[in-house]
Write a protein that holds these residues in place. Structure first.
Motif, PDB file in Angstrom:
ATOM      1  N   VAL A 524      63.011  -7.529  71.239  1.00  0.00           N
ATOM      2  CA  VAL A 524      64.275  -6.992  71.752  1.00  0.00           C
ATOM      3  C   VAL A 524      64.239  -6.979  73.274  1.00  0.00           C
ATOM      4  N   TYR A 525      63.157  -6.472  73.836  1.00  0.00           N
ATOM      5  CA  TYR A 525      63.061  -6.390  75.298  1.00  0.00           C
ATOM      6  C   TYR A 525      62.992  -7.775  75.936  1.00  0.00           C
ATOM      7  N   GLU A 526      62.156  -8.636  75.364  1.00  0.00           N
ATOM      8  CA  GLU A 526      61.916  -9.929  76.006  1.00  0.00           C
ATOM      9  C   GLU A 526      63.074 -10.901  75.836  1.00  0.00           C
ATOM     10  N   THR A 527      63.879 -10.759  74.767  1.00  0.00           N
ATOM     11  CA  THR A 527      64.935 -11.735  74.522  1.00  0.00           C
ATOM     12  C   THR A 527      66.338 -11.203  74.799  1.00  0.00           C
ATOM     13  N   MET A 528      66.513  -9.860  74.880  1.00  0.00           N
ATOM     14  CA  MET A 528      67.874  -9.339  75.043  1.00  0.00           C
ATOM     15  C   MET A 528      68.032  -8.313  76.152  1.00  0.00           C
ATOM     16  N   GLU A 529      66.944  -7.843  76.717  1.00  0.00           N
ATOM     17  CA  GLU A 529      67.044  -6.877  77.816  1.00  0.00           C
ATOM     18  C   GLU A 529      66.654  -7.526  79.144  1.00  0.00           C
ATOM     19  N   ARG A 530      65.404  -7.907  79.250  1.00  0.00           N
ATOM     20  CA  ARG A 530      64.911  -8.443  80.526  1.00  0.00           C
ATOM     21  C   ARG A 530      65.679  -9.684  80.987  1.00  0.00           C
ATOM     22  N   PRO A 531      65.916 -10.690  80.132  1.00  0.00           N
ATOM     23  CA  PRO A 531      66.613 -11.882  80.645  1.00  0.00           C
ATOM     24  C   PRO A 531      68.080 -11.658  80.966  1.00  0.00           C
ATOM     25  N   LEU A 532      68.632 -10.494  80.558  1.00  0.00           N
ATOM     26  CA  LEU A 532      70.033 -10.220  80.860  1.00  0.00           C
ATOM     27  C   LEU A 532      70.227  -9.785  82.315  1.00  0.00           C
ATOM     28  N   VAL A 533      69.178  -9.278  82.950  1.00  0.00           N
ATOM     29  CA  VAL A 533      69.294  -8.747  84.309  1.00  0.00           C
ATOM     30  C   VAL A 533      69.795  -9.801  85.298  1.00  0.00           C
ATOM     31  N   PRO A 534      69.167 -10.974  85.394  1.00  0.00           N
ATOM     32  CA  PRO A 534      69.681 -11.961  86.362  1.00  0.00           C
ATOM     33  C   PRO A 534      71.066 -12.484  85.996  1.00  0.00           C
ATOM     34  N   VAL A 535      71.381 -12.512  84.706  1.00  0.00           N
ATOM     35  CA  VAL A 535      72.709 -12.977  84.274  1.00  0.00           C
ATOM     36  C   VAL A 535      73.785 -12.015  84.769  1.00  0.00           C
ATOM     37  N   LEU A 536      73.586 -10.726  84.528  1.00  0.00           N
ATOM     38  CA  LEU A 536      74.564  -9.735  84.974  1.00  0.00           C
ATOM     39  C   LEU A 536      74.622  -9.659  86.491  1.00  0.00           C
ATOM     40  N   SER A 537      73.476  -9.775  87.125  1.00  0.00           N
ATOM     41  CA  SER A 537      73.446  -9.737  88.590  1.00  0.00           C
ATOM     42  C   SER A 537      74.322 -10.841  89.172  1.00  0.00           C
ATOM     43  N   ALA A 538      74.229 -12.047  88.605  1.00  0.00           N
ATOM     44  CA  ALA A 538      75.048 -13.165  89.087  1.00  0.00           C
ATOM     45  C   ALA A 538      76.526 -12.920  88.828  1.00  0.00           C
ATOM     46  N   MET A 539      76.853 -12.371  87.647  1.00  0.00           N
ATOM     47  CA  MET A 539      78.251 -12.072  87.325  1.00  0.00           C
ATOM     48  C   MET A 539      78.824 -11.044  88.290  1.00  0.00           C
ATOM     49  N   GLU A 540      78.051 -10.002  88.542  1.00  0.00           N
ATOM     50  CA  GLU A 540      78.526  -8.935  89.417  1.00  0.00           C
ATOM     51  C   GLU A 540      78.718  -9.435  90.849  1.00  0.00           C
ATOM     52  N   ARG A 541      77.825 -10.299  91.291  1.00  0.00           N
ATOM     53  CA  ARG A 541      77.968 -10.844  92.648  1.00  0.00           C
ATOM     54  C   ARG A 541      79.182 -11.764  92.734  1.00  0.00           C
ATOM     55  N   ALA A 542      79.484 -12.465  91.642  1.00  0.00           N
ATOM     56  CA  ALA A 542      80.639 -13.366  91.633  1.00  0.00           C
ATOM     57  C   ALA A 542      81.938 -12.577  91.737  1.00  0.00           C
ATOM     58  N   GLY A 543      82.061 -11.477  90.975  1.00  0.00           N
ATOM     59  CA  GLY A 543      83.276 -10.675  91.011  1.00  0.00           C
ATOM     60  C   GLY A 543      84.486 -11.434  90.495  1.00  0.00           C
ATOM     61  N   ILE A 544      85.660 -10.813  90.584  1.00  0.00           N
ATOM     62  CA  ILE A 544      86.904 -11.437  90.133  1.00  0.00           C
ATOM     63  C   ILE A 544      88.007 -11.117  91.129  1.00  0.00           C
ATOM     64  N   LYS A 545      88.848 -12.090  91.395  1.00  0.00           N
ATOM     65  CA  LYS A 545      89.918 -11.910  92.379  1.00  0.00           C
ATOM     66  C   LYS A 545      91.020 -11.036  91.802  1.00  0.00           C
ATOM     67  N   VAL A 546      91.495 -10.086  92.594  1.00  0.00           N
ATOM     68  CA  VAL A 546      92.572  -9.191  92.193  1.00  0.00           C
ATOM     69  C   VAL A 546      93.673  -9.261  93.241  1.00  0.00           C
ATOM     70  N   ASP A 547      94.924  -9.398  92.776  1.00  0.00           N
ATOM     71  CA  ASP A 547      96.076  -9.505  93.675  1.00  0.00           C
ATOM     72  C   ASP A 547      96.556  -8.104  94.061  1.00  0.00           C
ATOM     73  N   ARG A 548      96.324  -7.724  95.308  1.00  0.00           N
ATOM     74  CA  ARG A 548      96.680  -6.382  95.768  1.00  0.00           C
ATOM     75  C   ARG A 548      98.190  -6.143  95.685  1.00  0.00           C
ATOM     76  N   ASP A 549      99.001  -7.153  96.010  1.00  0.00           N
ATOM     77  CA  ASP A 549     100.456  -6.989  95.980  1.00  0.00           C
ATOM     78  C   ASP A 549     100.948  -6.693  94.564  1.00  0.00           C
ATOM     79  N   THR A 550     100.365  -7.381  93.599  1.00  0.00           N
ATOM     80  CA  THR A 550     100.747  -7.139  92.199  1.00  0.00           C
ATOM     81  C   THR A 550     100.438  -5.704  91.805  1.00  0.00           C
ATOM     82  N   LEU A 551      99.257  -5.211  92.201  1.00  0.00           N
ATOM     83  CA  LEU A 551      98.887  -3.833  91.886  1.00  0.00           C
ATOM     84  C   LEU A 551      99.856  -2.844  92.541  1.00  0.00           C
ATOM     85  N   SER A 552     100.218  -3.092  93.769  1.00  0.00           N
ATOM     86  CA  SER A 552     101.142  -2.181  94.474  1.00  0.00           C
ATOM     87  C   SER A 552     102.488  -2.115  93.766  1.00  0.00           C
ATOM     88  N   ARG A 553     103.000  -3.268  93.362  1.00  0.00           N
ATOM     89  CA  ARG A 553     104.283  -3.276  92.643  1.00  0.00           C
ATOM     90  C   ARG A 553     104.172  -2.529  91.322  1.00  0.00           C
TER      91      ARG A 553
END
Length: 928
Positions: A524-553
Motif C-alpha cells: 500500500v505504501y510503496e505503490t499508492m502512497e509514496r509514488p503519489l507525492v511527486p504526482v500531486l506536487s506536479a499537479m499542484e504546481r501546474a494549477g488551473i486558470k480561473v477567470d476573475r471577471d467571470t467570478l466577479s459577475r
C-alpha cells in the motif's frame, strides 16, 4: 583464456531461486530495523549449497545468476496484456529483491540483468553463444519456457528435485521435441503469462496437431483440412493471435549483451566481502557455516536493539544541534549524508502557501539526536520596528551557495530523502530548482499503518511514538496581530526548533518504517502512497486558470438572487429578520409559525441545521427557501468571492493543495482552496465551473469513472444481476428498479428509476429507512419497504454488510481490495456512535477501493502521457481534469481512458468492467 571447447557454463535462473527461497521459509526480519530478509536468507543458503555441490571434474568453469530487471520488455510492446494477469509482488518480498543481487555479488558469482529483456532471453543468448563456441551449458531452472533451448550441448537441471532435463525429458512434458516446444506453446497459450494462444486448445491437442502437420505455420496454412469443425474454425479465426503468441513465447537468442562469456568465469568468494554482507544481514547460522568452510574466524554478529529502543535511549538535546553558517560546515554534513545513504530534511518558510512562501532555512539529520539548521534568509532585528528590517541577519549561509551544494545530494537517486509531509518541502525546493527524489514520508508511513486511529501530523506522531512533545511554534511566532513570520525569528531561537523537526522525522522513520511489513501494508505504501507525492506536487504546481471577471459577475448575480430570496423569506415569515442568524430563524419557525420538531440546544437556541430544514421543507416553503439562500451564500463566500483571493499573482492560476493522509479511506482532500466540493447538481454550482478555463489554444478534458462505487459493490458482494447489467452496459438504476419492482425496462418511469437510484447510492452509505424517506420525501414505512425489498432481491449485499461488520469487530479494521487498512476503533461502541461506525465500516472497503483505483491511475498517468501535449491538473473524487492542446484531445482521451479503465490490474481482476466517461471544452463546466 577465451571460452571454448571443454568449458562448461552454468546459468542460474535468479527469479526461480528467489521465489523458491521466499515460499520455502517462514517470514524472517532483521532485528536491527525489522527489514524482511527471509527470502535473502533462503537465497544465500541455496547459493552456498550450489557452490558446495558443484566441485570436482564436472564443475562449471563459468557461471552466472540471471535476473529479470523491471516488468516492461519488448513483449509488452508486442502485446500490452502480456503478463497482465500476474499478481503484484508480495509486500515483504519487494525490498528483498535488490538484496539478492547484493548477495550474488558477495558470493563473487556473476550477476546479470538487462532493461527491456527477460532473464530467459539473456539465458537463451548466452546458451547460443556458449554452444557455438563449443562449450556445454547447464540451465539451472525448471521453467518450461526455457525447455525450447535444450539440445545440442544444452541441458536443464531442476536443482530442487536434482532432476536433469534433456531432449527426452522435454518430449515427455510437451509431447514434442525441444525444436517444436514454441509451436505447442503458441497454440496452447499460457494463462500465467497471459499468452492468448488458440481458445480451447490445450497442450495435448496442440502436440497432436504439431506432430500431425510438422510445424505451426504448416498447420495454420492447412487449417481448412481439419475435420473437427470447431477446432478448424478456431485455428482459422485466431491465426493472427496464434502467430503473435509464437512471437511472445520465442526466446530472443540475439539479446544485445553488455558482457561476454569470459566475464562469467568462476571465481572464489572473497571472505571479507562475503562475511561482511552476511553479518550486515545478521545471518548467524550461515555466517558461521561460511567461516568454517573458508577457514576463518566467524565475525561477531551484533544483537542490536530495535530502532524504537534506540530512538528512546537517545535524549532530545538542543545543545547537540548545530547551526551551519558556511560552505565548509555544510560540506561536513554532506559527507555524512553520502556515507550514510539517507538524510531527514525539513524546510522553514515564511508561511503555509508553498507556491508563494520564501525559503528561510533548511534542517538536516543523519543520526538520531544530531541535526543541523542552515539559516538562509532570517531578517536582522530592529528595535524600532516591531516587524524588523529587511536587512538579512548576520551569520547565515549564502542561499545560492547552499542550494548549489545541496542540489546534487537531494537529487542523487542513491540518497534517500526522508521528510514529514514531504510534498510541501518538495514543492518549496522545486521552486529553488531542486527535484527531490527519492523520498520517504513519515506522515504517509504512519497513514498506511494507522488510518482511522489517529492523526498523522508530526506533533501527534512524536507524542504517540516517541513520547516527546516537540518545541511549539506559537511562542516563536506569536499570535494575533503581533504574529511574525519565521524569517523574523532570531536564528538562536529558530535553530533548535527547526533542527528538532529533522531529528524527530528521522526518529519517526526509524520507528515506523520497519512496521510496514509487520502490518502487511508495505505494498500500500510503496505503490499508492509514496509514488503519489511527486504526482500531486506536479499537479499542484501546474494549477488551473480561473477567470476573475467571470467570478466577479457571478458574485454580483448571487448577491442579487440572495436579496430576492430574502424578500421572499421575509414575506413568508410575515416580518423581516436576519436570515443568516440561526437563533432568529429558529424563533420564526418554531415560536411564531409553530412548526413541529423544534429542539433547543445547550445555548437555548433552536437547532436549524440542514437536516432540520430538509424535514421541515416537506411541510412549508420558508425552510426550503432558507436552504436555497444558504446554498447561494456558501457558493458566494466559499467560491466566487474567495477564489479571487486564491489566484496566484505570478501564475494567474489557482493552486489547490491535496491532503493525502486526510480521509481514512484513502480519498484525497483538496484544500486552500477546496475544489472538490463545488456542487455539480445545482445550476449555480455548474456555473462556478465555467470560471475554470483553459489557456488559449488549449481545452480542458475531464474523464471520470462511471458509477465506480456501485461497480465495486457488485464485485465485492457478488451481485450477479448487477454485474450482468454493468457488463451489458445497461442503465444500472433502471436495471435495479426492474429487478426490485418487476417493471420491464421498456416501461420504466423516471420516478421509479429515481427511487432505485436513491436506494443504490444510499445502500453504499448505510442509509436508513428514515434517511431514504427524507431523500425521496415519502413516508418512512414506504422507504423502509423499499430497502427491505432491495435486500430480498440482492441478498449478497446484506451478506456483505454482515460479514464486513463481523470482520471489523474481530480485527478492528476493514480492508480495500488492494490491502489498504481502515481502522474502526468504535465499531463495538454503544449508542449513536455504534451506528455511525458500522455504516463507516461497511462503506470503507467500497469507497476506499474506488480511491485506490484512481490513485493507481494517477501514479501511472505521468509516464503514460509524457509524449502528449497534456497536463493533469485536478482530481475530484472519481474525475481527473487535464489541460490539452486542442488538436490532441482524441489521442489524450484514448490514452487516459486506457490507463483509468485498467488501473485495478494486475493487482485486482474486477469481475465488473470499469468504464470512463470523457468530455472537453473551453471551461470545466463544458468539459464535465
Amino acid at each position: 583464456m577465451a571460452f571454448g571447447k571443454g568449458h562448461h557454463l552454468h546459468l542460474i535462473d535468479g527469479s526461480a531461486f528467489i521465489f523458491r527461497a521466499y515460499h520455502a521459509l517462514p517470514p524472517l526480519t532483521r532485528k536491527s530495523d525489522g527489514l524482511p530478509v527471509g527470502a535473502v536468507s533462503g537465497f544465500c543458503n541455496m547459493l552456498l549449497r550450489y557452490i558446495e555441490e558443484n566441485t570436482g571434474p564436472d564443475a562449471p568453469t563459468h557461471a552466472a545468476v540471471i535476473f529479470d530487471k523491471g516488468s516492461h520488455t519488448f513483449r509488452n510492446d508486442l502485446y500490452d496484456k502480456y503478463k497482465g494477469n500476474r499478481p503484484e509482488m508480495p509486500e515483504d518480498l519487494r525490498p528483498q529483491i535488490p538484496l539478492t543481487r547484493e548477495a550474488t555479488r558477495a558470493f563473487n558469482v556473476a550477476c546479470e540483468e538487462m532493461e527491456g529483456f527477460e532473464a530467459d532471453d539473456i539465458i537463451a543468448t548466452l546458451a547460443r553463444q556458449a554452444r557455438e563456441a563449443g562449450g556445454r551449458v547447464t540451465i539451472i531452472s525448471s521453467d518450461k519456457d526455457l525447455m525450447q533451448l535444450v539440445g545440442g550441448g544444452v541441458e536443464m537441471l531442476d536443482a530442487m528435485k536434482n532432476l536433469r532435463i534433456d531432449a527426452e525429458g522435454v518430449e515427455a512434458k510437451f509431447g514434442v521435441g525441444p525444436d517444436r516446444v514454441i509451436d505447442v506453446q503458441a497454440l496452447a497459450g499460457d494463462s500465467v503469462d497471459n499468452v492468448p494462444g488458440a481458445p480451447g486448445i490445450g497442450l495435448k491437442t496442440a502436440a497432436l496437431l504439431i506432430n500431425e502437420y510438422g510445424d505451426l505455420e504448416t498447420l495454420l496454412e492447412r487449417a481448412g483440412e481439419i475435420k473437427q469443425p470447431k477446432r478448424r474454425q478456431t485455428l482459422i479465426d485466431n491465426a493472427d493471435q496464434i502467430r503473435l503468441s509464437k512471437r511472445l513465447v520465442t526466446l530472443d537468442c540475439d539479446t544485445p549483451l553488455t558482457f561476454t562469456l569470459d566475464d562469467l568465469e568462476v571465481r572464489d568468494p572473497d571472505p571479507e566481502t562475503l562475511l561482511k554482507f552476511l553479518t550486515e544481514m545478521e545471518f548467524r547460522t550461515i555466517t558461521k557455516r561460511v567461516s568454517e568452510r573458508m577457514g576463518v574466524a566467524p565475525p561477531a554478529v551484533p544483537e542490536p536493539a530495535a530502532p524504537e529502543t534506540v530512538a528512546d535511549d537517545i535524549p532530545f538535546d538542543p545543545e547537540a544541534y548545530e547551526v551551519v553558517r558556511d560552505a565548509e560546515a555544510l560540506s561536513v554534513w554532506i559527507d555524512r549524508i553520502m556515507e550514510r545513504g539517507w538524510v531527514a530534511l525539513d524546510t522553514e518558510t515564511t508561511g503555509l502557501d508553498d507556491m508563494r512562501v520564501d525559503l528561510v532555512g533548511i534542517s538536516l539529520a543523519v543520526e538520531l539526536g544530531r541535526a543541523c539548521y542552515i539559516p538562509l534568509r532570517h531578517k536582522a532585528a530592529d528595535r524600532d520596528d516591531l516587524f524588523g528590517s529587511d536587512a538579512l541577519a548576520e551569520g547565515q549561509m549564502d542561499p545560492d551557495t547552499c542550494i548549489a551544494m545541496l542540489k546534487p545530494v537531494f537529487e542523487d537517486p542513491s540518497i534517500l530523502k526522508i521528510g514529514q509531509n514531504m510534498k510541501y518541502d518538495a514543492k518549496v525546493l522545486a521552486r529553488q530548482g531542486i527535484d527531490v527524489a527519492p523520498i520517504d514520508d513519515t506522515m504517509l508511513i504512519s497513514y498506511a499503518q494507522h488510518a482511522g486511529l489517529h492523526g498523522h501530523g508530526m506533533d501527534t506522531l512524536s507524542e504517540r511514538y516517541l513520547d516527546h512533545t516537540p518545541i511549539p511554534i506559537k511562542p516563536l511566532l506569536g499570535t494575533g496581530k503581533s504574529a511574525i513570520t519565521f524569517d523574523r525569528v532570531p536564528i538562536e531561537k529558530a535553530a533548535p526548533y527547526a533542527a528538532e523537526d529533522a531529528d524527530i522525522t528521522l526518529r519517526l522513520w526509524h520507528s515506523l518504517k520497519p512496521n510496514l511489513h509487520r502490518a502487511k501494508v508495505t505494498t500500500v505504501y510503496e505503490t499508492m502512497e509514496r509514488p503519489l507525492v511527486p504526482v500531486l506536487s506536479a499537479m499542484e504546481r501546474a494549477g488551473i486558470k480561473v477567470d476573475r471577471d467571470t467570478l466577479s459577475r457571478m458574485s454580483a448575480a448571487f448577491a442579487q438572487k440572495m436579496a430576492g430570496l430574502e424578500a421572499e423569506i421575509h414575506e413568508l415569515a410575515g416580518e423581516s429578520f436576519n436570515v443568516g442568524s440561526p437563533k432568529q430563524l429558529g424563533e420564526i419557525l418554531f415560536d411564531k409559525m409553530g412548526l413541529e420538531g423544534g429542539k433547543k440546544g445547550k445555548t437555548g437556541a433552536y437547532a436549524t441545521g440542514a437536516d432540520v430544514l430538509e424535514d421541515l421543507a416537506t411541510e412549508h416553503d420558508l425552510p426550503a427557501r432558507v436552504l436555497d439562500w444558504r446554498q447561494l451564500s456558501k457558493l458566494k463566500s466559499t467560491y466566487t468571492d474567495a477564489l479571487q483571493d486564491h489566484i496566484n499573482p505570478d501564475t494567474g492560476r489557482v493552486h489547490t493543495s491535496y491532503m493525502i493522509a486526510g480521509a481514512a479511506t484513502g480519498r484525497l482532500a483538496s484544500t486552500d482552496p477546496n475544489l472538490q466540493n463545488i456542487p455539480i447538481r445545482s445550476e449555480e454550482g455548474r456555473r462556478i465551473r465555467q470560471a475554470f478555463v483553459a489557456e488559449e489554444g488549449k481545452v480542458l478534458l475531464a474523464l471520470d469513472y462511471s458509477q465506480i462505487e456501485l461497480r465495486i459493490l457488485a464485485h465485492i458482494a457478488g451481485i450477479d444481476a448487477l454485474k450482468e447489467a454493468f457488463r451489458d452496459g445497461q442503465d444500472i438504476h433502471a436495471a435495479t428498479a426492474s429487478e426490485m419492482f418487476g417493471v420491464p425496462l421498456d416501461q420504466m418511469t423516471p420516478d421509479v428509476r429515481r427511487q432505485a437510484k436513491a436506494i443504490n447510492f444510499g445502500v453504499i452509505y448505510g442509509i436508513s429507512g428514515f434517511g431514504l424517506a427524507r431523500n425521496l420525501r415519502i413516508p418512512r414505512a414506504e422507504a423502509q419497504g423499499f430497502i427491505d425489498r432491495y435486500f430480498e432481491r440482492f441478498p449478497g449485499i446484506k451478506d456483505y454488510m454482515a460479514d464486513t461488520t463481523a470482520f471489523a469487530k474481530e480485527h478492528g479494521f476493514v480492508q480495500t481490495l488492494f490491502g489498504r487498512k481502515i481502522h474502526t476503533p468504535e465499531i463495538s461502541a454503544s449508542g449513536p456512535r455504534a451506528g455511525f461506525a458500522k455504516r463507516a465500516a461497511i462503506n470503507a472497503p467500497i469507497q476506499g477501493t474506488a480511491a485506490d483505483v484512481i490513485r493507481r491511475a494517477m501514479i501511472r498517468m505521468p509516464d503514460a502521457i509524457a509524449d502528449l501535449p497534456a497536463t493533469m491538473l485536478l482530481q475530484v473524487h472519481d474525475e481527473l481534469l487535464f489541460e490539452v492542446e486542442e488538436g490532441a484531445v482524441d489521442a489524450v482521451t484514448e490514452r487516459v481512458r486506457e490507463i483509468m479503465e485498467g488501473a485495478a490490474m494486475p493487482a485486482v481482476d474486477l469481475t465488473v468492467p470499469l468504464t470512463v466517461d470523457a468530455g472537453s471544452g473551453a471551461n470545466w463546466s463544458e468539459a464535465h
